[in-house]
Design a protein around this motif. Structure first.
Motif, PDB file in Angstrom:
ATOM      1  N   GLN A  74      18.058  10.033  33.689  1.00 41.11           N
ATOM      2  CA  GLN A  74      17.182   9.690  34.808  1.00 41.11           C
ATOM      3  C   GLN A  74      17.620   8.351  35.399  1.00 41.11           C
ATOM      4  O   GLN A  74      17.962   7.423  34.670  1.00 41.11           O
ATOM      5  N   SER A 116      19.007  17.057  38.517  1.00 45.37           N
ATOM      6  CA  SER A 116      18.738  18.165  39.436  1.00 45.37           C
ATOM      7  C   SER A 116      18.507  17.665  40.863  1.00 45.37           C
ATOM      8  O   SER A 116      18.810  18.379  41.832  1.00 45.37           O
ATOM      9  N   ASP A 117      17.980  16.442  41.024  1.00 44.28           N
ATOM     10  CA  ASP A 117      17.795  15.879  42.365  1.00 44.28           C
ATOM     11  C   ASP A 117      19.138  15.635  43.039  1.00 44.28           C
ATOM     12  O   ASP A 117      19.277  15.829  44.251  1.00 44.28           O
ATOM     13  N   GLU A 145      21.880  17.353  42.411  1.00 45.65           N
ATOM     14  CA  GLU A 145      22.373  18.692  42.758  1.00 45.65           C
ATOM     15  C   GLU A 145      21.685  19.185  44.032  1.00 45.65           C
ATOM     16  O   GLU A 145      22.333  19.762  44.913  1.00 45.65           O
ATOM     17  N   ASP A 146      20.380  18.953  44.137  1.00 43.28           N
ATOM     18  CA  ASP A 146      19.635  19.355  45.331  1.00 43.28           C
ATOM     19  C   ASP A 146      20.133  18.607  46.568  1.00 43.28           C
ATOM     20  O   ASP A 146      20.213  19.174  47.654  1.00 43.28           O
ATOM     21  N   ARG A 187      23.315  20.221  47.792  1.00 42.74           N
ATOM     22  CA  ARG A 187      23.016  21.454  48.545  1.00 42.74           C
ATOM     23  C   ARG A 187      22.412  21.112  49.907  1.00 42.74           C
ATOM     24  O   ARG A 187      22.698  21.773  50.911  1.00 42.74           O
ATOM     25  N   SER A 223      26.281  12.698  34.233  1.00 39.87           N
ATOM     26  CA  SER A 223      25.320  13.284  33.303  1.00 39.87           C
ATOM     27  C   SER A 223      25.937  13.284  31.913  1.00 39.87           C
ATOM     28  O   SER A 223      27.025  13.816  31.714  1.00 39.87           O
TER      29      SER A 223
END
Length: 151
Positions: free
Chosen positions: A32, A55-56, A58-59, A62, A137
């Motif tokens: 984080q 995941s943010d 990765e978002d 996209r 990560s």
């Protein structure tokens, strides 16, 4: 500090700056990232703390693809962080535009039309790459609630 997003036309500016790992060495929190949203204009200036999960990022990657395809995006629309919407072309202002809403804490909303230079989306991809290089990560979630260090 590394910028994840940097949009400015000299009059209006919107940035997301990554400050570092939230809890380095603590397995389930290690990936984080603490971050902040910075907004500047001739009318308002503001700063909002936030944190980012892998995941943010990765978002966001996209979302950049969608922006490049000419689509509007909404990023970070959860209850714990500001909602960030970006239009690659706002009809009313005939420019890209950023709308930031902090409904979770301050209830403030800011709309920033910006005259951005050609290639601004590619620049955001470059910034994302820098963040991923600086803070890769290092933790794998093998199943819900189960974490291990990547090898």
């Amino acid at each position: 500090m590394v910028e994840l997003i940097s949009l400015s036309d000299g009059d209006n500016g919107f940035r997301v700056r990554v400050l570092g790992r939230r809890s380095p060495g603590i397995l389930h929190l290690h990936d984080q990232l603490d971050a902040e949203v910075l907004i500047t204009s001739s009318f308002v200036s503001g700063r909002l703390p936030m944190f980012l999960l892998p995941s943010d990022l990765e978002d966001w990657s996209r979302a950049l693809d969608l922006l490049a395809a000419g689509q509007d995006i909404c990023w970070r629309d959860d209850d714990h962080s500001p909602e960030i919407r970006i239009q690659p072309h706002n009809e009313e202002h005939e420019t890209p535009a950023v709308h930031v809403e902090d409904l979770g804490s301050s209830c403030v909303s800011v709309f920033l039309p910006m005259h951005l230079e050609q290639g601004w989306i590619d620049e955001q991809r470059r910034l994302l790459g820098q963040v991923l290089k600086e803070w890769p990560s290092e933790v794998l979630q093998s199943s819900p609630g189960v974490y291990e260090w990547r090898r």
